[in-house]
Design a protein around this motif. Structure first.
Motif, short mmCIF file in Angstrom:
data_model
loop_
_atom_site.label_atom_id
_atom_site.label_comp_id
_atom_site.label_asym_id
_atom_site.label_seq_id
_atom_site.Cartn_x
_atom_site.Cartn_y
_atom_site.Cartn_z
N ALA A 1 47.03 42.54 64.32
CA ALA A 1 47.19 42.20 62.85
C ALA A 1 46.81 43.50 62.12
CB ALA A 1 46.55 40.92 62.48
N GLU A 2 47.28 43.43 60.73
CA GLU A 2 46.76 44.41 59.78
C GLU A 2 45.40 44.05 59.35
OE1 GLU A 2 48.25 46.04 55.16
OE2 GLU A 2 49.39 44.46 56.29
N TYR A 3 45.10 42.90 59.41
CA TYR A 3 43.59 42.17 58.85
C TYR A 3 43.18 41.68 60.07
CZ TYR A 3 45.51 43.44 54.45
OH TYR A 3 46.18 43.82 53.41
N GLY A 4 41.75 41.95 60.38
CA GLY A 4 41.05 41.12 61.44
C GLY A 4 41.48 42.01 62.70
N THR A 5 40.37 41.87 63.66
CA THR A 5 40.56 42.53 64.97
C THR A 5 41.30 41.87 66.08
OG1 THR A 5 38.43 41.79 65.83
CG2 THR A 5 38.23 43.63 64.12
N GLU A 6 41.63 42.38 67.05
CA GLU A 6 42.46 41.80 68.23
C GLU A 6 41.25 40.68 68.56
OE1 GLU A 6 45.17 43.85 70.81
OE2 GLU A 6 44.40 45.72 69.63
N GLN A 7 40.02 41.13 68.89
CA GLN A 7 39.23 40.27 69.49
C GLN A 7 38.84 38.79 68.62
OE1 GLN A 7 38.90 43.36 69.19
NE2 GLN A 7 37.91 44.43 70.70
N GLU A 8 38.81 39.21 67.30
CA GLU A 8 38.75 37.94 66.26
C GLU A 8 39.97 36.91 66.53
OE1 GLU A 8 36.31 39.79 62.86
OE2 GLU A 8 38.40 39.87 62.64
N ASN A 9 41.16 37.66 66.62
CA ASN A 9 42.43 36.91 66.68
C ASN A 9 42.53 36.26 67.92
OD1 ASN A 9 43.24 37.89 64.08
ND2 ASN A 9 44.32 39.64 64.97
N MET A 10 41.97 36.87 69.07
CA MET A 10 41.83 35.81 70.36
C MET A 10 41.27 34.66 70.22
SD MET A 10 41.44 39.14 73.15
CE MET A 10 42.76 40.15 73.46
N ALA A 11 40.00 34.98 69.71
CA ALA A 11 39.02 33.81 69.31
C ALA A 11 39.67 32.64 68.57
CB ALA A 11 37.71 34.18 68.67
N GLU A 12 40.61 32.92 67.66
CA GLU A 12 41.13 32.16 66.66
C GLU A 12 42.14 31.52 67.53
OE1 GLU A 12 42.73 32.08 62.26
OE2 GLU A 12 42.99 33.91 63.19
N VAL A 13 42.78 31.98 68.34
CA VAL A 13 44.12 31.43 69.22
C VAL A 13 43.43 30.55 69.92
CG1 VAL A 13 45.65 31.83 71.20
CG2 VAL A 13 45.82 33.32 69.14
N PHE A 14 42.38 30.76 70.83
CA PHE A 14 41.69 29.81 71.72
C PHE A 14 41.20 28.70 70.90
CE2 PHE A 14 42.56 33.14 74.74
CZ PHE A 14 42.80 32.39 76.15
N ASP A 15 40.53 28.86 69.79
CA ASP A 15 39.72 27.65 69.27
C ASP A 15 40.80 26.77 68.73
OD1 ASP A 15 37.17 28.72 69.27
OD2 ASP A 15 37.25 29.92 67.38
N ARG A 16 41.96 27.01 68.31
CA ARG A 16 43.05 26.10 68.05
C ARG A 16 43.73 25.38 69.15
NH1 ARG A 16 46.73 25.86 63.60
NH2 ARG A 16 47.74 24.03 63.93
N ALA A 17 43.61 26.09 70.46
CA ALA A 17 44.11 25.49 71.62
C ALA A 17 43.30 24.45 72.04
CB ALA A 17 44.55 26.65 72.55
N ARG A 18 42.06 24.71 71.88
CA ARG A 18 41.06 23.74 72.57
C ARG A 18 41.15 22.41 71.55
NH1 ARG A 18 37.63 28.53 72.05
NH2 ARG A 18 37.62 29.61 74.14
N MET A 19 41.73 22.15 70.51
CA MET A 19 41.91 20.99 69.86
C MET A 19 42.53 20.01 70.47
SD MET A 19 42.61 22.22 66.06
CE MET A 19 41.44 23.41 65.15
N SER A 20 43.55 20.10 71.33
CA SER A 20 43.98 19.27 72.36
C SER A 20 44.53 19.69 73.48
CB SER A 20 45.29 18.44 71.48
OG SER A 20 46.13 19.29 71.17
N PRO A 21 45.03 19.00 74.53
CA PRO A 21 45.73 19.70 75.57
C PRO A 21 47.04 20.60 75.10
CG PRO A 21 45.42 17.33 76.04
CD PRO A 21 44.93 17.52 74.73
N CYS A 22 47.06 21.80 75.59
CA CYS A 22 47.85 22.78 74.78
C CYS A 22 48.17 23.82 75.91
CB CYS A 22 47.06 23.51 73.54
SG CYS A 22 47.85 24.69 72.90
N ILE A 23 49.38 24.30 75.77
CA ILE A 23 49.83 25.51 76.64
C ILE A 23 50.03 26.74 75.54
CG2 ILE A 23 51.89 26.32 78.07
CD1 ILE A 23 52.64 23.39 78.60
#
Length: 408
Positions: free
Chosen positions: A233-255
């Motif tokens: 992404a233009e803003y934010g690091t790939e590491q931060e974005n990975m954390a954001e993706v997994f945090d969202r997936a942990r809200m419920s059963p998710c693929i």
């Protein structure tokens, strides 16, 4: 206090001071009221309004700043950047101030909810976020550091089934049974204290059904899906974005779907990806489905450690049986004049060794176009064999070109 220049004045403040400044000014403007402040992307007020869950009116004395983005042909999307809104929700009149500022290097919209009481403010905040988190008739896509709901991708997935998919042996049945059993077995996993999570990777050269299988599987399972186009992404690091993706997936059963995993993971972000996938965080109900055309580019810590991708499904080039089944499937959808004879099918099967399913599709499409352009003077058997030779030459030329690129 005049609110006409409220947002403009806020932007004059330093980024690390703006939130405090706005909160203090709002408290002075609305003594005795509750103010809830946040900057989470889950507060998608526009979606809440489109769903007619509340109604908003612009505060006319404050400039209403809206950004319009082009999504696709005939589709535009508007996003409020800065505004002061009067919101009517369940009989309550609230003020919502939206200001987009910087959160580190990434633009992030801040919001302040002003209500008569704490219960009203927090209930409204919770209702908007809960609504935004639910995925209804859409696929959640992560791209360029943001989540967006994609109804077109959802519709594409809803038309994908296993019915017209040809794979080697019992691969199709194994994949369906594996994930159906996983999602039906949470109690068993918990009883034996086994983490209820999965990781699977589809491996094989391009054009052999990996993407079709992903879509059909997601459609079959009917679970929330988070499709990651890129962690960059233009803003934010790939590491931060990975954390954001997994945090969202942990809200419920998710693929979580990661196509072309080898192009997403490198030496700089690998450790963060591994920690998110298999670290201290509890990924309960999270299934990571990844694909790769080039398994040799993946580090052994990803490919070979069972707790990360515990199942590997290989999508190899179709053998004779699969190519023959593919021809029969095409024959079944064609009018009699366009069908291949049994003898012709045997010849085509023998001539297409090394063809992927994508090349088989190209063979039939190109042959039908050629048949129609020749005015049906030539049989489909002859045209298919001639087109096979042309495609074979294209494949060799492409392989030679790729070889020259690797040498350079």
């Amino acid at each position: 206090m005049n609110i006409e220049n409220f947002i403009q004045n806020a932007h004059y403040e330093p980024n690390d001071y703006m939130a405090y400044h706005v909160a203090r000014e709002l408290a002075e403007l609305h003594p005795g009221k509750t103010i809830v402040e946040g900057n989470t992307a889950y507060f998608d007020l526009e979606s809440f309004v489109r769903a007619q869950k509340c109604a908003i009116v612009e505060q006319k004395s404050v400039f209403h700043h809206v950004r319009t983005e082009w999504v696709s042909q005939g589709r535009l999307r508007q996003h409020i950047v800065n505004s002061w809104l009067n919101v009517l929700w369940k009989g309550h009149l609230l003020d919502v101030v939206l200001i987009t500022g910087a959160n580190g290097l990434r633009p992030r919209r801040h919001y302040w909810i002003v209500a008569e009481g704490e219960n009203v403010a927090e209930s409204f905040f919770n209702a908007v976020c809960e609504w935004s988190c639910e995925v209804r008739g859409e696929i959640l896509v992560y791209h360029e550091g943001y989540f967006e709901k994609d109804s077109e991708l959802f519709n594409s997935i809803k038309t994908s089934t296993f019915d017209n998919l040809i794979l080697h042996g019992r691969l199709k049945e194994e994949i369906q049974n594996d994930f159906r059993q996983f999602f039906n077995s949470r109690e068993v996993y918990e009883r034996y204290r086994i983490p209820w999570k999965r990781g699977a990777i589809f491996i094989g050269p391009p054009g052999n059904g990996k993407t079709h299988t992903l879509k059909a599987l997601i459609n079959k399972l009917g679970k929330p899906c988070l499709y990651v186009r890129s962690f960059k992404a233009e803003y934010g690091t790939e590491q931060e974005n990975m954390a954001e993706v997994f945090d969202r997936a942990r809200m419920s059963p998710c693929i979580i779907v990661l196509e072309d995993l080898d192009s997403m993971i490198d030496d700089d972000n690998r450790s963060v990806f591994l920690n998110q996938h298999d670290g201290f965080q509890s990924n309960i109900g999270v299934v990571v489905l990844a694909t790769t055309n080039h398994p040799g580019k993946l580090d052994a810590s990803i490919l070979d450690r069972p707790s990360r991708f515990d199942r590997k499904y290989h999508f190899n080039l179709p053998g004779k049986a699969e190519r023959f089944a593919y021809i029969n499937q095409w024959n079944g959808d064609l009018q009699a004049d366009l069908r291949v004879s049994e003898r012709g099918a045997i010849k085509v099967v023998g001539a297409t060794n090394g063809f992927s399913f994508a090349y088989m599709k190209e063979l039939f499409v190109a042959s039908m176009v050629q048949w129609m352009s020749e005015g049906t003077a030539t049989s489909m058997d002859q045209i298919l064999l001639a087109q096979t030779n042309l495609l074979r030459k294209q494949m060799k030329d492409q392989e030679a070109q790729e070889g020259r690129v690797r040498l350079n």
